[in-house]
Design an enzyme around this catalytic site. Sequence first.
Site, PDB file in Angstrom:
ATOM      1  N   HIS A  48      58.188  29.727  34.805  1.00 45.62           N
ATOM      2  CA  HIS A  48      57.927  31.128  34.540  1.00 45.62           C
ATOM      3  C   HIS A  48      59.210  31.802  34.045  1.00 45.62           C
ATOM      4  O   HIS A  48      60.286  31.204  34.095  1.00 45.62           O
ATOM      5  CB  HIS A  48      57.390  31.840  35.800  1.00 45.62           C
ATOM      6  CG  HIS A  48      58.319  31.823  36.966  1.00 45.62           C
ATOM      7  ND1 HIS A  48      58.126  31.022  38.079  1.00 45.62           N
ATOM      8  CD2 HIS A  48      59.469  32.493  37.195  1.00 45.62           C
ATOM      9  CE1 HIS A  48      59.115  31.210  38.927  1.00 45.62           C
ATOM     10  NE2 HIS A  48      59.962  32.096  38.417  1.00 45.62           N
TER      11      HIS A  48
HETATM   12  P1  TYD Z   1      56.375  30.303  43.134  1.00 48.12           P
HETATM   13  O1  TYD Z   1      56.726  31.466  42.288  1.00 48.12           O
HETATM   14  O2  TYD Z   1      55.236  29.448  42.708  1.00 48.12           O
HETATM   15  O3  TYD Z   1      57.670  29.363  43.327  1.00 48.12           O
HETATM   16  P2  TYD Z   1      58.544  28.604  42.212  1.00 48.12           P
HETATM   17  O4  TYD Z   1      59.006  29.616  41.248  1.00 48.12           O
HETATM   18  O5  TYD Z   1      59.674  28.011  42.955  1.00 48.12           O
HETATM   19  O6  TYD Z   1      57.694  27.564  41.581  1.00 48.12           O
HETATM   20  O7  TYD Z   1      56.137  30.824  44.602  1.00 48.12           O
HETATM   21  C1  TYD Z   1      55.423  30.079  45.555  1.00 48.12           C
HETATM   22  C2  TYD Z   1      54.636  31.034  46.441  1.00 48.12           C
HETATM   23  O8  TYD Z   1      55.512  31.822  47.222  1.00 48.12           O
HETATM   24  C3  TYD Z   1      53.762  31.979  45.643  1.00 48.12           C
HETATM   25  O9  TYD Z   1      52.516  32.090  46.323  1.00 48.12           O
HETATM   26  C4  TYD Z   1      54.485  33.301  45.726  1.00 48.12           C
HETATM   27  C5  TYD Z   1      55.233  33.201  47.030  1.00 48.12           C
HETATM   28  N1  TYD Z   1      56.518  33.945  47.033  1.00 48.12           N
HETATM   29  C6  TYD Z   1      56.633  35.079  47.806  1.00 48.12           C
HETATM   30  O10 TYD Z   1      55.686  35.504  48.499  1.00 48.12           O
HETATM   31  N2  TYD Z   1      57.827  35.753  47.815  1.00 48.12           N
HETATM   32  C7  TYD Z   1      58.879  35.327  47.082  1.00 48.12           C
HETATM   33  O11 TYD Z   1      59.971  35.963  47.124  1.00 48.12           O
HETATM   34  C8  TYD Z   1      58.747  34.143  46.275  1.00 48.12           C
HETATM   35  C9  TYD Z   1      59.885  33.636  45.439  1.00 48.12           C
HETATM   36  C10 TYD Z   1      57.534  33.477  46.281  1.00 48.12           C
END
Ligand code: TYD
Length: 134
Positions: A48
């Site tokens: 992303h």
């Molecule tokens: P995600 O964005 O998929 O992680 P990455 O970028 O490492 O692949 O996040 C995983 C899950 O955690 C998603 O359901 C959103 C949640 N999340 C939060 O609730 N708060 C946060 O600060 C972050 C970074 C993720």
Amino acid sequence: MYELLDFKKITDERGNLVVIENNKEIPFEIQRIYYIWGTPDGVDRGFHAHRQLTQVAICLSGSCDILFDNGKDKKVITLNRPNYGVTIEPMVWHEMRNFSEDSIFLVIASGKYDESDYIRDFEEFIKLTSFQSE
Ligand code: TYD
């Protein structure tokens, strides 16, 4: 596309210490910290870009690679020292790969979690970045 940060190590016979303060070692006001560990072999994360958020990533233990793509150029860097960091700037697509089994991946962020700040669709990201560079 990113800035590499080499945090000052305070080393003595007891080992090493790194200090991180708002607007000093980290180029913004810290609003949030999260960390990722126990990443199974072969799992990639990220995929992303953020519209506004700036982050700094540090691999506190182990190593991992980050691919950056600003819509024009791609670069891959390896984080493998607890005193190295890298900025993840707004509108830079990023993918984290090759997490070592012992990796603890720390992220320091300039804002609270906000799903509307995420661009999770690569086609949409490319459209937005090509619009920006026109
Ligand atoms: P995600 O964005 O998929 O992680 P990455 O970028 O490492 O692949 O996040 C995983 C899950 O955690 C998603 O359901 C959103 C949640 N999340 C939060 O609730 N708060 C946060 O600060 C972050 C970074 C993720």
